[in-house]
Design a protein around this motif. Structure first.
Motif, PDB file in Angstrom:
ATOM      1  N   ALA A 240       0.752  -1.144   0.022  1.00 56.88           N
ATOM      2  CA  ALA A 240      -0.095  -0.061  -0.034  1.00 56.88           C
ATOM      3  C   ALA A 240       0.725   1.239  -0.061  1.00 56.88           C
ATOM      4  N   THR A 241       1.810   0.968   0.781  1.00 58.33           N
ATOM      5  CA  THR A 241       2.942   2.555   0.775  1.00 58.33           C
ATOM      6  C   THR A 241       3.433   2.565  -0.505  1.00 58.33           C
ATOM      7  N   ARG A 242       4.033   1.657  -1.279  1.00 56.45           N
ATOM      8  CA  ARG A 242       4.485   1.615  -2.526  1.00 56.45           C
ATOM      9  C   ARG A 242       3.616   2.274  -3.523  1.00 56.45           C
ATOM     10  N   LEU A 243       2.174   1.871  -3.270  1.00 62.64           N
ATOM     11  CA  LEU A 243       1.131   2.204  -4.315  1.00 62.64           C
ATOM     12  C   LEU A 243       0.746   3.720  -4.136  1.00 62.64           C
ATOM     13  N   GLY A 244       1.035   4.159  -2.839  1.00 63.97           N
ATOM     14  CA  GLY A 244       0.604   5.523  -2.688  1.00 63.97           C
ATOM     15  C   GLY A 244      -0.769   5.583  -1.935  1.00 63.97           C
TER      16      GLY A 244
ATOM     17  N   SER B   2      -3.558   4.069   1.372  1.00 67.17           N
ATOM     18  CA  SER B   2      -3.463   3.446   2.847  1.00 67.17           C
ATOM     19  C   SER B   2      -3.782   2.011   2.963  1.00 67.17           C
ATOM     20  N   PRO B   3      -3.145   1.649   4.025  1.00 64.99           N
ATOM     21  CA  PRO B   3      -3.322   0.240   4.352  1.00 64.99           C
ATOM     22  C   PRO B   3      -4.890  -0.129   4.559  1.00 64.99           C
ATOM     23  N   SER B   4      -5.694   0.533   4.874  1.00 65.96           N
ATOM     24  CA  SER B   4      -6.993   0.264   5.217  1.00 65.96           C
ATOM     25  C   SER B   4      -7.826   0.468   3.655  1.00 65.96           C
ATOM     26  N   ARG B   5      -7.216   1.238   2.913  1.00 66.81           N
ATOM     27  CA  ARG B   5      -7.811   1.288   1.332  1.00 66.81           C
ATOM     28  C   ARG B   5      -7.192   0.002   0.710  1.00 66.81           C
ATOM     29  N   MET B   6      -6.036  -0.292   1.027  1.00 69.32           N
ATOM     30  CA  MET B   6      -5.531  -1.536   0.226  1.00 69.32           C
ATOM     31  C   MET B   6      -6.020  -2.782   0.589  1.00 69.32           C
ATOM     32  N   SER B   7      -6.569  -2.926   1.997  1.00 64.99           N
ATOM     33  CA  SER B   7      -7.272  -4.096   2.504  1.00 64.99           C
ATOM     34  C   SER B   7      -8.679  -3.944   1.869  1.00 64.99           C
ATOM     35  N   SER B   8      -9.384  -2.866   1.633  1.00 65.53           N
ATOM     36  CA  SER B   8     -10.714  -2.849   0.959  1.00 65.53           C
ATOM     37  C   SER B   8     -10.768  -3.469  -0.222  1.00 65.53           C
TER      38      SER B   8
ATOM     39  N   ALA C 255     -10.066   1.020 -13.269  1.00 63.83           N
ATOM     40  CA  ALA C 255      -9.269   0.279 -14.182  1.00 63.83           C
ATOM     41  C   ALA C 255      -7.652   0.766 -14.231  1.00 63.83           C
ATOM     42  N   ALA C 256      -7.675   2.126 -14.208  1.00 65.77           N
ATOM     43  CA  ALA C 256      -6.227   2.794 -14.082  1.00 65.77           C
ATOM     44  C   ALA C 256      -5.386   2.263 -12.897  1.00 65.77           C
ATOM     45  N   LEU C 257      -6.131   2.314 -11.643  1.00 64.07           N
ATOM     46  CA  LEU C 257      -5.483   2.040 -10.645  1.00 64.07           C
ATOM     47  C   LEU C 257      -5.124   0.311 -10.432  1.00 64.07           C
ATOM     48  N   LEU C 258      -5.770  -0.439 -11.027  1.00 63.50           N
ATOM     49  CA  LEU C 258      -5.733  -1.897 -11.313  1.00 63.50           C
ATOM     50  C   LEU C 258      -4.482  -2.040 -12.116  1.00 63.50           C
ATOM     51  N   LEU C 259      -4.300  -1.151 -13.218  1.00 62.86           N
ATOM     52  CA  LEU C 259      -2.915  -1.073 -13.885  1.00 62.86           C
ATOM     53  C   LEU C 259      -1.735  -0.646 -13.042  1.00 62.86           C
ATOM     54  N   ARG C 260      -1.964   0.244 -12.182  1.00 63.56           N
ATOM     55  CA  ARG C 260      -0.769   0.463 -11.323  1.00 63.56           C
ATOM     56  C   ARG C 260      -0.130  -0.651 -10.271  1.00 63.56           C
TER      57      ARG C 260
ATOM     58  N   LEU D 162       3.132  -2.174 -10.147  1.00 62.31           N
ATOM     59  CA  LEU D 162       3.899  -2.215  -9.340  1.00 62.31           C
ATOM     60  C   LEU D 162       4.328  -3.876  -8.870  1.00 62.31           C
ATOM     61  N   ALA D 163       3.581  -4.652  -9.072  1.00 63.55           N
ATOM     62  CA  ALA D 163       4.076  -5.860  -8.639  1.00 63.55           C
ATOM     63  C   ALA D 163       4.879  -6.406  -9.520  1.00 63.55           C
ATOM     64  N   ARG D 164       4.809  -6.163 -10.834  1.00 65.10           N
ATOM     65  CA  ARG D 164       5.740  -6.714 -11.783  1.00 65.10           C
ATOM     66  C   ARG D 164       7.163  -5.923 -11.533  1.00 65.10           C
ATOM     67  N   ALA D 165       7.103  -4.790 -11.284  1.00 66.58           N
ATOM     68  CA  ALA D 165       8.349  -3.898 -10.886  1.00 66.58           C
ATOM     69  C   ALA D 165       9.143  -4.498  -9.573  1.00 66.58           C
ATOM     70  N   VAL D 166       8.459  -5.078  -8.608  1.00 68.62           N
ATOM     71  CA  VAL D 166       8.842  -5.626  -7.309  1.00 68.62           C
ATOM     72  C   VAL D 166       9.514  -6.975  -7.836  1.00 68.62           C
ATOM     73  N   THR D 167       8.760  -7.678  -8.540  1.00 69.57           N
ATOM     74  CA  THR D 167       9.314  -9.101  -8.745  1.00 69.57           C
ATOM     75  C   THR D 167      10.278  -9.304  -9.693  1.00 69.57           C
ATOM     76  N   GLN D 168      10.487  -8.214 -10.799  1.00 69.61           N
ATOM     77  CA  GLN D 168      11.496  -8.327 -11.892  1.00 69.61           C
ATOM     78  C   GLN D 168      12.841  -7.810 -11.194  1.00 69.61           C
ATOM     79  N   PRO D 169      13.777  -8.493 -11.419  1.00 72.26           N
ATOM     80  CA  PRO D 169      15.398  -7.825 -11.089  1.00 72.26           C
ATOM     81  C   PRO D 169      15.476  -6.715 -11.832  1.00 72.26           C
TER      82      PRO D 169
END
Length: 228
Positions: free
Chosen positions: A187-191, A193-199, A209-214, A218-225
């Motif tokens: 959630a922090t990396r996405l910008g 709140s944790p509560s919003r991420m939990s929802s 749709a735009a946030l889902l792409l973000r 983010l997940a791809r950027a974190v997992t790819q070296p």
């Protein structure tokens, strides 16, 4: 439950509808509909004894229009849940094209054929065919049935939207897990709140749709070296 089904199918006295209300309160609509579905499936080995079909006829608005509002609402909801039970187990039926054909299906067919029609428009409850069924019911001279079909369509749309929200939530949970980050860190990396991420993860809130792409980026950027 089976006694109540027989009573509504055969006599349709106000007391029978009151008993249906009590059964739904005691066992819950979903469980009641499933039990009724399995009972009628076992009993209807003889096509001349269409218990489920007659039961549904008894739950049509034309038969309980004078009942109290809570009873009428329960009848409509039980009828819908009962019709939807097992609908996913049948192949979608053919198109009904004329009011006469619709009337024949309504009067002569049993639950398998009816549920095949439900499966037909459950594939896409926003399709023109779903709206066309509503028009055919009205043209066939079956007052109140068009209202019932409209309720079915609303129920199927709500079910489809709920299923889609859960699929999005499941995808977000998968991306967070594969990223290796905690939900809070993600959630922090996405910008957000944790509560919003939990929802988002629970499906309580569906991201744009735009946030889902973000989230995917983010997940791809974190997992790819990173390249050297």
């Amino acid at each position: 439950m089976v006694a109540n089904m027989f009573a509504i199918a055969a006599w349709r006295d106000p007391e029978d509808y009151a008993d249906l209300l009590l059964l739904s309160d005691r066992h819950g609509l979903h469980r009641l509909a499933l039990v009724q579905h399995h009972l009628s499936s076992r009993i209807e080995g003889d096509r001349r004894l269409l218990l489920g079909s007659r039961f549904c006829h008894g739950l049509a608005p034309t038969h309980y229009g004078d009942l109290a509002e809570d009873l009428a609402t329960t009848c409509a909801r039980v009828g819908m849940r009962f019709m939807l039970a097992g609908a996913h187990e049948v192949e979608p039926g053919p198109d009904i094209e004329t009011p006469e054909e619709f009337l024949r299906h309504y009067l002569d067919d049993g639950l398998p054929e009816w549920r095949a029609q439900i499966a037909r428009y459950a594939e896409d409850p926003w399709s023109p065919y779903a709206r066309r069924l509503n028009e055919l019911a009205e043209q066939a001279g079956l007052p109140g049935l068009d209202i019932t079909i409209g309720r079915f369509m609303a129920e199927m749309r709500e079910h489809t939207e709920s299923r889609d929200r859960e699929m999005v939530a499941r995808e977000i949970r998968r991306l967070v897990t594969e990223s290796g980050l905690s939900q809070r860190d993600f959630a922090t990396r996405l910008g957000t709140s944790p509560s919003r991420m939990s929802s988002y993860c629970t499906g309580q809130v569906t991201p744009s749709a735009a946030l889902l792409l973000r989230i995917r980026r983010l997940a791809r950027a974190v997992t790819q070296p990173r390249p050297d």
